[in-house]
Design a protein around this motif. Structure first.
Motif, PDB file in Angstrom:
ATOM      1  N   MET A 260       0.823  -1.211   0.000  1.00 27.25           N
ATOM      2  CA  MET A 260       0.000   0.000   0.000  1.00 27.25           C
ATOM      3  C   MET A 260       0.856   1.258   0.000  1.00 27.25           C
ATOM      4  O   MET A 260       0.447   2.295  -0.533  1.00 27.25           O
ATOM      5  N   ALA A 261       2.044   1.180   0.607  1.00 29.63           N
ATOM      6  CA  ALA A 261       2.936   2.337   0.656  1.00 29.63           C
ATOM      7  C   ALA A 261       3.856   2.412  -0.556  1.00 29.63           C
ATOM      8  O   ALA A 261       4.099   3.491  -1.105  1.00 29.63           O
ATOM      9  N   GLY A 262       4.381   1.269  -0.984  1.00 29.12           N
ATOM     10  CA  GLY A 262       5.393   1.247  -2.029  1.00 29.12           C
ATOM     11  C   GLY A 262       4.875   1.631  -3.398  1.00 29.12           C
ATOM     12  O   GLY A 262       5.585   2.291  -4.176  1.00 29.12           O
ATOM     13  N   ASP A 263       3.642   1.240  -3.718  1.00 35.53           N
ATOM     14  CA  ASP A 263       3.086   1.533  -5.039  1.00 35.53           C
ATOM     15  C   ASP A 263       2.946   3.040  -5.276  1.00 35.53           C
ATOM     16  O   ASP A 263       3.512   3.577  -6.242  1.00 35.53           O
ATOM     17  N   PRO A 264       2.236   3.777  -4.416  1.00 37.76           N
ATOM     18  CA  PRO A 264       2.134   5.231  -4.644  1.00 37.76           C
ATOM     19  C   PRO A 264       3.476   5.953  -4.529  1.00 37.76           C
ATOM     20  O   PRO A 264       3.739   6.905  -5.277  1.00 37.76           O
ATOM     21  N   PHE A 265       4.325   5.506  -3.598  1.00 42.60           N
ATOM     22  CA  PHE A 265       5.623   6.154  -3.420  1.00 42.60           C
ATOM     23  C   PHE A 265       6.470   6.020  -4.680  1.00 42.60           C
ATOM     24  O   PHE A 265       7.115   6.973  -5.124  1.00 42.60           O
ATOM     25  N   ALA A 266       6.472   4.822  -5.279  1.00 46.33           N
ATOM     26  CA  ALA A 266       7.244   4.602  -6.503  1.00 46.33           C
ATOM     27  C   ALA A 266       6.714   5.457  -7.646  1.00 46.33           C
ATOM     28  O   ALA A 266       7.491   6.009  -8.436  1.00 46.33           O
ATOM     29  N   LYS A 267       5.407   5.582  -7.742  1.00 48.89           N
ATOM     30  CA  LYS A 267       4.811   6.397  -8.803  1.00 48.89           C
ATOM     31  C   LYS A 267       5.142   7.876  -8.601  1.00 48.89           C
ATOM     32  O   LYS A 267       5.365   8.613  -9.564  1.00 48.89           O
ATOM     33  N   MET A 268       5.168   8.317  -7.344  1.00 52.20           N
ATOM     34  CA  MET A 268       5.533   9.705  -7.065  1.00 52.20           C
ATOM     35  C   MET A 268       6.975   9.982  -7.493  1.00 52.20           C
ATOM     36  O   MET A 268       7.255  10.982  -8.169  1.00 52.20           O
ATOM     37  N   LEU A 269       7.897   9.094  -7.106  1.00 49.45           N
ATOM     38  CA  LEU A 269       9.306   9.275  -7.483  1.00 49.45           C
ATOM     39  C   LEU A 269       9.486   9.213  -9.001  1.00 49.45           C
ATOM     40  O   LEU A 269      10.212  10.026  -9.586  1.00 49.45           O
ATOM     41  N   SER A 270       8.837   8.261  -9.624  1.00 47.22           N
ATOM     42  CA  SER A 270       8.996   8.070 -11.061  1.00 47.22           C
ATOM     43  C   SER A 270       8.457   9.254 -11.847  1.00 47.22           C
ATOM     44  O   SER A 270       8.956   9.569 -12.935  1.00 47.22           O
ATOM     45  N   GLY A 271       7.442   9.917 -11.303  1.00 43.67           N
ATOM     46  CA  GLY A 271       6.882  11.071 -11.988  1.00 43.67           C
ATOM     47  C   GLY A 271       7.859  12.229 -12.115  1.00 43.67           C
ATOM     48  O   GLY A 271       7.672  13.120 -12.953  1.00 43.67           O
ATOM     49  N   GLN A 272       8.920  12.215 -11.314  1.00 42.73           N
ATOM     50  CA  GLN A 272       9.899  13.304 -11.368  1.00 42.73           C
ATOM     51  C   GLN A 272      10.684  13.310 -12.678  1.00 42.73           C
ATOM     52  O   GLN A 272      11.280  14.334 -13.037  1.00 42.73           O
ATOM     53  N   VAL A 273      10.685  12.187 -13.376  1.00 43.46           N
ATOM     54  CA  VAL A 273      11.510  12.104 -14.585  1.00 43.46           C
ATOM     55  C   VAL A 273      11.027  13.078 -15.647  1.00 43.46           C
ATOM     56  O   VAL A 273      11.823  13.582 -16.447  1.00 43.46           O
ATOM     57  N   ILE A 274       9.723  13.379 -15.670  1.00 37.82           N
ATOM     58  CA  ILE A 274       9.234  14.314 -16.694  1.00 37.82           C
ATOM     59  C   ILE A 274       9.642  15.749 -16.366  1.00 37.82           C
ATOM     60  O   ILE A 274       9.584  16.614 -17.245  1.00 37.82           O
TER      61      ILE A 274
END
Length: 265
Positions: A149-163
């Motif tokens: 529950m924590a890792g999925d949104p956290f990973a998406k938040m970090l990954s969104g920084q690439v744009i």
């Protein structure tokens, strides 16, 4: 008349994110304006709340009725079905492109755009799923459930920084999904952080005595930065496949870090 990106309502953008990142037929209820799909990254972690909860529920209730390894397989399958293997397809294309394209930018882009999966992609997905299943199996059930529950949104938040860090590597008309994500403004960046960090805060509040927060933050950030450097050196820009691949590998690093901490404690 369609609204411009600057006047699109937040709920339209959020609705577009759930249509874009899942296979739920929400478009039958309402179809947001096309411009809303340029802002889906801003609500990417919010879709992770859904996928994380579905996976967590599948794992928790599944292990009550079946052996834990089978519950883990059912959990992974639940996400694949909910998301249509969207990010897994990106990971396979990413590994194919960077594995078979060498240092040739255009060749990497061409391989990633090819709909056929190659040897590198197959091997990469096999090892990814093996690591994911084994890591979840190595964690106690309750920790594994909250970690998802924590890792999925956290990973998406970090990954969104690439744009924010890279330009788009192709022309908009060459995008596989015909969407180029827009840059994130300050208000949206704050919302993105809240979506990604709130479930993580709950996880750390529950297991903070055995889960040092600095490791759970540092390792995924390090993985994300390493992948950013790789993409910058090879492509000088990101693609949708890069975003999906970063998301899955950052998420996996979160679970691996949690597993190592539990094993050492």
């Amino acid at each position: 008349m369609q609204t411009s990106p600057s006047t699109s309502k937040w709920w339209q953008n959020a609705w577009a994110a759930f249509i874009f990142f899942t296979r739920l037929p929400l478009w039958r209820i309402y179809q947001p304006p096309r411009e809303s799909y340029q802002a889906v990254i801003e609500y990417w972690p919010l879709t992770g709340w859904l996928t994380g909860c579905v996976m967590a529920a599948t794992l928790y209730f599944g292990h009550l009725w079946m052996p834990f390894p089978l519950a883990i397989v059912a959990t992974i399958l639940a996400r694949v079905l909910l998301m249509g293997a969207f990010h897994e397809d990106g990971l396979a294309d990413f590994i194919d492109g960077f594995g078979g394209g060498g240092s040739h930018r255009q060749r990497i882009l061409d391989i990633m755009k090819d709909s056929h999966i190659g040897t590198y992609g197959v091997i990469g997905l096999i090892f990814y799923f093996l690591l994911l299943a084994t890591t979840l199996y190595s964690l106690p059930v309750n920790i594994s459930v909250l970690a998802i529950m924590a890792g999925d949104p956290f990973a998406k938040m970090l990954s969104g920084q690439v744009i924010q860090m890279l330009p788009y590597a192709r022309k908009e008309e060459e995008a596989k999904v015909k969407v180029v994500y827009r840059k994130i403004k300050m208000a949206s960046a704050i919302g993105l952080a809240v979506q990604g960090l709130l479930p993580l805060a709950l996880f750390l509040y529950t297991y903070g005595d055995i889960m040092p927060w600095e490791y759970l933050l540092f390792v995924p950030c390090l993985v994300m930065y390493g992948l950013y450097l790789l993409i910058w050196n090879r492509l000088k820009g990101y693609t949708g496949d890069c975003c999906g691949a970063i998301c899955l590998m950052v998420e996996l690093s979160f679970y691996l870090t949690a597993a190592v901490i539990v094993h050492q404690s």
